[in-house]
Design a protein around this motif. Structure first.
Motif, PDB file in Angstrom:
ATOM      1  N   GLU A 210      29.185 -44.668  70.580  1.00 35.26           N
ATOM      2  CA  GLU A 210      30.287 -43.701  70.618  1.00 35.26           C
ATOM      3  C   GLU A 210      30.862 -43.485  69.224  1.00 35.26           C
ATOM      4  N   GLN A 211      31.066 -44.544  68.471  1.00 32.06           N
ATOM      5  CA  GLN A 211      31.592 -44.406  67.119  1.00 32.06           C
ATOM      6  C   GLN A 211      30.597 -43.687  66.211  1.00 32.06           C
ATOM      7  N   LEU A 214      30.709 -39.975  67.210  1.00 31.80           N
ATOM      8  CA  LEU A 214      31.981 -39.376  66.784  1.00 31.80           C
ATOM      9  C   LEU A 214      31.928 -39.005  65.307  1.00 31.80           C
ATOM     10  N   GLY A 219      34.038 -35.730  65.236  1.00 32.00           N
ATOM     11  CA  GLY A 219      35.032 -35.840  66.301  1.00 32.00           C
ATOM     12  C   GLY A 219      34.728 -35.004  67.522  1.00 32.00           C
ATOM     13  N   LYS A 240      34.781 -43.098  75.911  1.00 31.42           N
ATOM     14  CA  LYS A 240      36.220 -42.907  76.151  1.00 31.42           C
ATOM     15  C   LYS A 240      36.741 -41.591  75.585  1.00 31.42           C
ATOM     16  N   ASP A 241      36.133 -41.089  74.511  1.00 33.72           N
ATOM     17  CA  ASP A 241      36.632 -39.880  73.857  1.00 33.72           C
ATOM     18  C   ASP A 241      36.250 -38.635  74.662  1.00 33.72           C
ATOM     19  N   GLN A 243      36.736 -35.400  74.108  1.00 32.65           N
ATOM     20  CA  GLN A 243      36.157 -34.282  73.368  1.00 32.65           C
ATOM     21  C   GLN A 243      34.683 -34.532  73.070  1.00 32.65           C
ATOM     22  N   LEU A 244      34.352 -35.770  72.732  1.00 39.36           N
ATOM     23  CA  LEU A 244      32.956 -36.091  72.473  1.00 39.36           C
ATOM     24  C   LEU A 244      32.130 -35.930  73.742  1.00 39.36           C
ATOM     25  N   LYS A 245      32.629 -36.414  74.860  1.00 41.42           N
ATOM     26  CA  LYS A 245      31.883 -36.302  76.119  1.00 41.42           C
ATOM     27  C   LYS A 245      31.636 -34.844  76.491  1.00 41.42           C
TER      28      LYS A 245
END
Length: 290
Positions: A210-211, A214, A219, A240-241, A243-245
């Motif tokens: 995820e990081q 991102l 982002g 968890k993000d 916008q990314l999903k």
């Protein structure tokens, strides 16, 4: 409950059958919940049962942690291993290879067939992106999953390019510049661990990914193409993000939404057979295959 010898033997046989048919071979993708009238996800239950069977101090758990910590190194050796097996197949022939694999397979837990993949080619820079004057270049983050980074076409396939080679070629033709995530060799959604009852290792891989995505997508402002739908479903469930999903796509949806109006398509076959992955059905993406 009956304690007669015949019933006890039958119960033991059923336990053995359950162990193989459920715990050992369940795909654990939760597709059964789609048909269940009360939406019971037995796939998740199987993962939890597998996790309960693996003790924290067991050799299996420690080995999984070492694998997870050295993921890129281990997975980097898979293409070479697959190519070595294919080379041996080419030398001894299919008949002899079947006999050898049939004798060795039960002892090592790996079963060979003539259609096993060769190793994938290393990811190369994208072909030059050129667009007509009326079309602007766009960017996409391409998350080539560990499966497509490791496995190429099978011996005898008419197509000899790996998935990532084809994908990057199509993206270039559509005017998309590919952004590859940093440290791609270590990138993994964690499904390989989670599905085998190793949720801690799987979650750590997912958090790292995820990081990584991102950063690569700025982002979540640049769309992210994930080339296998099981991995996409996994990250949609674990990231968890928001916008990314929302910026992540599997191949068919990405093609329909972003590429079709930028490509000229020529029909090559009158008809084709398509297998829609269970994960695509669960994600409600199956309509994009039509």
């Amino acid at each position: 409950a009956s304690q007669t010898p015949a019933d006890l033997a039958k119960a033991e046989e059923m336990r053995k059958l359950y162990s193989y048919a459920a715990l050992d071979t369940c795909a654990a993708d939760g597709m059964c919940a789609e048909k269940c009238p009360v939406n019971i996800n037995t796939g998740r239950m199987v993962k939890e049962l597998r996790a309960q069977a693996i003790k924290p101090d067991s050799a299996e758990n420690r080995a999984a942690s070492v694998f997870q910590s050295n993921f890129g190194l281990v997975m980097g050796g898979v293409p070479a291993l697959l190519n070595a097996v294919d080379l041996f197949h080419g030398v001894v022939g299919t008949t002899a290879m079947k006999a050898i694999a049939g004798a060795v397979g039960p002892f090592v837990g790996v079963h060979w067939n003539p259609y096993i993949a060769t190793g994938a080619a290393a990811i190369k820079p994208q072909p030059a992106v050129t667009v007509p004057p009326q079309m602007e270049k766009k960017k996409v983050v391409y998350f080539a999953t560990c499966v497509s980074r490791a496995m190429g076409p099978a011996r005898g396939d008419s197509e000899t390019a790996s998935i990532h080679e084809k994908t990057m070629s199509v993206l270039a033709k559509a005017g998309y510049e590919v952004v590859l995530p940093e440290d791609l060799s270590n990138a993994c959604c964690g499904l390989i661990f989670d599905s085998r009852g190793l949720p801690a290792q799987g979650q750590e891989q997912a958090a790292k990914l995820e990081q990584t995505l991102l950063a690569a997508s700025e982002g979540g402002t640049i769309p992210v193409l994930c080339d296998t739908s099981p991995c996409l479903m996994r990250v949609k469930d674990t990231f968890k993000d928001a916008q990314l999903k929302s910026a992540m796509y599997e191949p068919t949806e990405f093609v329909v939404k972003f590429l079709l109006n930028r490509l000229k398509l020529d029909r090559k076959e009158a008809s084709i057979a398509v297998h829609v992955p269970c994960s695509s059905k669960k994600l409600k993406k199956d309509a994009y295959f039509e």
